[in-house]
Design a protein around this motif. Sequence first.
Motif, PDB file in Angstrom:
ATOM      1  N   ARG A 209       0.839  -1.184   0.000  1.00 20.51           N
ATOM      2  CA  ARG A 209       0.000   0.000   0.000  1.00 20.51           C
ATOM      3  C   ARG A 209       0.876   1.236   0.000  1.00 20.51           C
ATOM      4  O   ARG A 209       1.989   1.224   0.530  1.00 20.51           O
ATOM      5  N   ILE A 210       0.347   2.297  -0.598  1.00 24.32           N
ATOM      6  CA  ILE A 210       1.105   3.535  -0.694  1.00 24.32           C
ATOM      7  C   ILE A 210       0.267   4.667  -0.102  1.00 24.32           C
ATOM      8  O   ILE A 210      -0.924   4.770  -0.386  1.00 24.32           O
ATOM      9  N   ALA A 211       0.909   5.485   0.743  1.00 21.61           N
ATOM     10  CA  ALA A 211       0.274   6.735   1.161  1.00 21.61           C
ATOM     11  C   ALA A 211       0.993   7.854   0.431  1.00 21.61           C
ATOM     12  O   ALA A 211       2.182   8.062   0.641  1.00 21.61           O
ATOM     13  N   VAL A 212       0.266   8.535  -0.462  1.00 19.45           N
ATOM     14  CA  VAL A 212       0.872   9.668  -1.161  1.00 19.45           C
ATOM     15  C   VAL A 212       0.695  10.895  -0.286  1.00 19.45           C
ATOM     16  O   VAL A 212      -0.428  11.200   0.144  1.00 19.45           O
ATOM     17  N   MET A 213       1.808  11.561   0.012  1.00 17.00           N
ATOM     18  CA  MET A 213       1.723  12.735   0.893  1.00 17.00           C
ATOM     19  C   MET A 213       1.983  14.014   0.119  1.00 17.00           C
ATOM     20  O   MET A 213       2.774  14.053  -0.816  1.00 17.00           O
ATOM     21  N   ASN A 214       1.260  15.062   0.520  1.00 13.77           N
ATOM     22  CA  ASN A 214       1.437  16.371  -0.082  1.00 13.77           C
ATOM     23  C   ASN A 214       1.238  17.433   0.988  1.00 13.77           C
ATOM     24  O   ASN A 214       0.220  17.444   1.656  1.00 13.77           O
ATOM     25  N   LYS A 215       2.227  18.270   1.180  1.00 11.43           N
ATOM     26  CA  LYS A 215       2.159  19.378   2.140  1.00 11.43           C
ATOM     27  C   LYS A 215       1.684  18.914   3.517  1.00 11.43           C
ATOM     28  O   LYS A 215       0.792  19.517   4.108  1.00 11.43           O
ATOM     29  N   GLY A 216       2.271  17.826   4.000  1.00 10.80           N
ATOM     30  CA  GLY A 216       1.964  17.373   5.354  1.00 10.80           C
ATOM     31  C   GLY A 216       0.697  16.563   5.488  1.00 10.80           C
ATOM     32  O   GLY A 216       0.328  16.160   6.579  1.00 10.80           O
TER      33      GLY A 216
END
Lengths: 377, 300
Positions: A209-216
């Motif tokens: 599984r992937i958690a894509v993070m953007n600006k926290g």
Amino acid sequence: MSDKTPIISIRNVTKRFKGAPSAAVDDVSLDIMPGEFFVLLGPSGCGKTTLLRMIAGFEIPTSGQILIDGQDMAEVPPNKRPVNMVFQSYAVFPHMTVAQNVGYGLKIAGVSADEIRSRVAEALELVKLDGLDARMPDQLSGGQRQRVALARSLVMRPKVLLLDEPLSALDAKLRAQMQFELADLQDKVGITFITVTHDQDEALSMAGRIAVMNKGDVAQLAAPADLYEYPANRFVADFVGSVNIFEGKLTLDEPDKAAVDCPGLGKVWLNHGVTGAHGSNVWVALRPEKIYLHVPGEGKAVRAAAEDAPEGHNFARGQIKGMSYLGDITLYEIQLDCGAMIRVSRPNLSRHDQEDFTWDDRVSMHWRADSPVVLLS
Amino acid sequence: MEDWKRSRALFAAVATAPLTWLTLFFIVPMGVIWLYSFGTNAGLTEIEISGTLANYKKALEPLYLGIFAKSLVVAGITTAICLVVGFPVALAIVFASDKWKPWLLLGIMLPFWTNLLIRTYALMAVLRTEGYANQTIGWLHDRFGSLLTLVGLPAPGAYEPLHLLYNNFAVVLGLVYVHLPFMVLPLYAALDRLDRSLIEASLDLGAGHLRTLLLIVAPLAAPGIISGIIITFVPALGAYLTPDLLGGTDSQMIANVIERQFKRANNWPFGAALSFLLMYATFIAIAIQALKAKQAEKRG
């Protein structure tokens, strides 16, 4: 997986660095299951490394809670946590041999010399470094140093192994090889892996599984294929893989069909419904490899598109403005007749293509009704 | 930049001035003193270079060897205290926030801006029988006494001032005071270069802070520790002013003996021999260290 308890539970964790205008990690909640290969993916500065370092204990959350195996880690220092980390710089102790490096944690833990010897040997075999125990780190290649760092953590039998950009310092060939090896290794030892990376290929190839993070923030949490085929928003669509995005208005939305009118592309037909208000602004994402190229003039594109969409939908015409030959595929930059640019890729199925397109050629395009993704944000 | 050696004229122009300076004011005087060490007093101001080794023989007499040994011990103790005190200080500066770091470094270097003599006299003001140290301890002693009387216990006798000045204690304290920056700065340089992730890796593998310090930080900072030891030990060994002003009759160091030969005793040849003996000893110490460093490099 839902019946198991998470090995790591991140609850509303926020990290604010002193003097920083915005939070590095902003109210993130994640559950990571035992045995998972979990990847935190995002551009630099998205907070993924900060999140990893909070799990390891090197950063203290400003608010929120981190549980490892059900235990609150708030008061637990890094040296008492049941996790181990592989550092981006590997952090192999330069004044110790390979065996001393790998045995360091066991020696600290007071394990007997005999057991250290056998466990170190076992760990070195696992990472394919057997026979190099007496080497000093400066006699090793970058890839070997990384394996030492890996063995040094694995020998501790942690509940979770944290890897900070594990492959970023390796060259492309070695990186591809290590991607497979890491996935293989994780399978073998059964330890939960959490990897931080900015490289989408790396994430897609290794992760469960992937958690894509953007600006926290977590922009999307999904399995690799879902992330690629069903991105939740423009950020994820654009960050994971290559994509064409066009703004448009939703003109039809029923459970089994939808239509979007994009001024920059044309009329787009989908064979499934979307959940958006009629007439609202949406974005259509279309991957370059999902667009078919045709020689114009024979109406082929129109006919092909008409197979699964009403006439007048899912095709466009334009002129090739740029192309780059990448060996396995060729990438075309096409200027649509309305002026917008679109990227189309085409596999090089044979050595000489009968429909060899080149600069300034007029082309038509079509895509299938299940290819576009409608994004609401 | 690479071919600066080839443009000889430029090289000569740049190198002539410092070379002349070094030759005239460093090498020539040193050479003269070196020659004196093989000479005898021919008159009140005349020295005859006779090639005798009598000066060295006299310098190796037990009396002077004892003072040499004592100087080594005092310098050794000074260096050890500087290391023990300086290491945490250097570590603290390395881990201080970027805002504080320059101020802390400035604080370490500030004493360099004040004359050694003034600093030493200031230390004397602190350590005197009626000095600030004794005043403070005496005040505490009196308060403690009145506290005891208050709860009905017999008060201790009047305060006897401690003898803090004109002894070996004062000399070591003064030397530590003067030489601490010499220890802190190379330690700071070595520790600041250290990759932080090595420390984090050690913590991550279960080591506490103390073991990380002993097993990871100290071995990796070894070059800085060694250079700190050398540049503290060497000047401490040849210290003159501090033992002269703070020391008692029994705390003279080798530099004080040398000074006496050149001045009061007017025995320049013997003073020269003592000086060079000190220098030989220092050189040998540094040479051994350099040799060991080279061996370590080969092994690594």
